[in-house]
Structures are given as C-alpha cells and as structure tokens.
Scaffold this active site. Structure first.
Site, PDB file in Angstrom:
ATOM      1  N   HIS A 121       0.272  -1.647  -0.229  1.00 26.89           N
ATOM      2  CA  HIS A 121      -0.317  -0.067   0.033  1.00 26.89           C
ATOM      3  C   HIS A 121       0.567   1.602   0.245  1.00 26.89           C
ATOM      4  CE1 HIS A 121       0.568   0.073   4.167  1.00 26.89           C
ATOM      5  NE2 HIS A 121       0.551  -0.634   3.970  1.00 26.89           N
ATOM      6  N   VAL A 122       0.521   2.083   0.346  1.00 27.84           N
ATOM      7  CA  VAL A 122       0.873   3.779   0.127  1.00 27.84           C
ATOM      8  C   VAL A 122       2.217   3.808   0.988  1.00 27.84           C
ATOM      9  CG1 VAL A 122       1.055   6.184   1.066  1.00 27.84           C
ATOM     10  CG2 VAL A 122      -1.111   4.531  -0.438  1.00 27.84           C
TER      11      VAL A 122
END
Length: 90
Positions: free
Chosen positions: A15-16
C-alpha cells in the site's frame, strides 16, 4: 544487470506506506531499478510511487527487483532486505 526475487510479506500488501519507503530507498541509488511481476505480467519503474501502487501487490505476491547501473548489486540487496523486513509492519 542484477536481479533477485522476493515475496511481499506484510499483511496489508504494497500500500502507500511501503511504496513510499521503497521509492525513498530506490532513489538513493544511481542505477535504473525495475520491478517485475510474473502473474499477471507487469513491470514498473522502482522509483515511481504511482507505478508501484498500480501493481496492486498483496501479501505473497512474487516480484523480481532488477537494477542496472554502477550500484546495481547494492540497490537490489537493499531493496530486497526492505521488502523482506515487511516494511517495519507487524
């Protein structure tokens, strides 16, 4: 060119935050860094946070990290170690 395979190990995938940590590490090296996924076949610039996010990698996804340039081995070893650390997540 120097290449190693590894698997995404953190529970929430790529993810980010992992993508940010990966690109922050990748830009420290002069070499061109490429991330490849076999299934489905995809490839992106390892210094692009958007490119990494677009891969949609989940826990267990196998990736190849390749680098080509003057510090290729150091770059790949550092990035594989980062992925295998689970990006500091439990």
């Amino acid at each position: 060119m120097y290449t190693k395979e590894t698997a995404i190990r953190n529970e929430s995938g790529f993810h980010v935050r992992p993508a940010q940590l990966f690109t922050e590490q990748a830009i420290k090296f002069e070499s061109q860094i490429t991330i490849q996924v076999k299934e489905p076949h995809a490839e992106t610039d390892g210094k692009s946070i958007l490119g990494l996010m677009a891969l949609g990698l989940e826990k267990g996804s196998m990736i190849s990290i390749s680098a080509e340039g003057p510090d290729e081995k150091e770059a790949v070893e550092a990035l594989v170690a980062l992925v295998e650390s689970g990006f500091g997540e439990a």
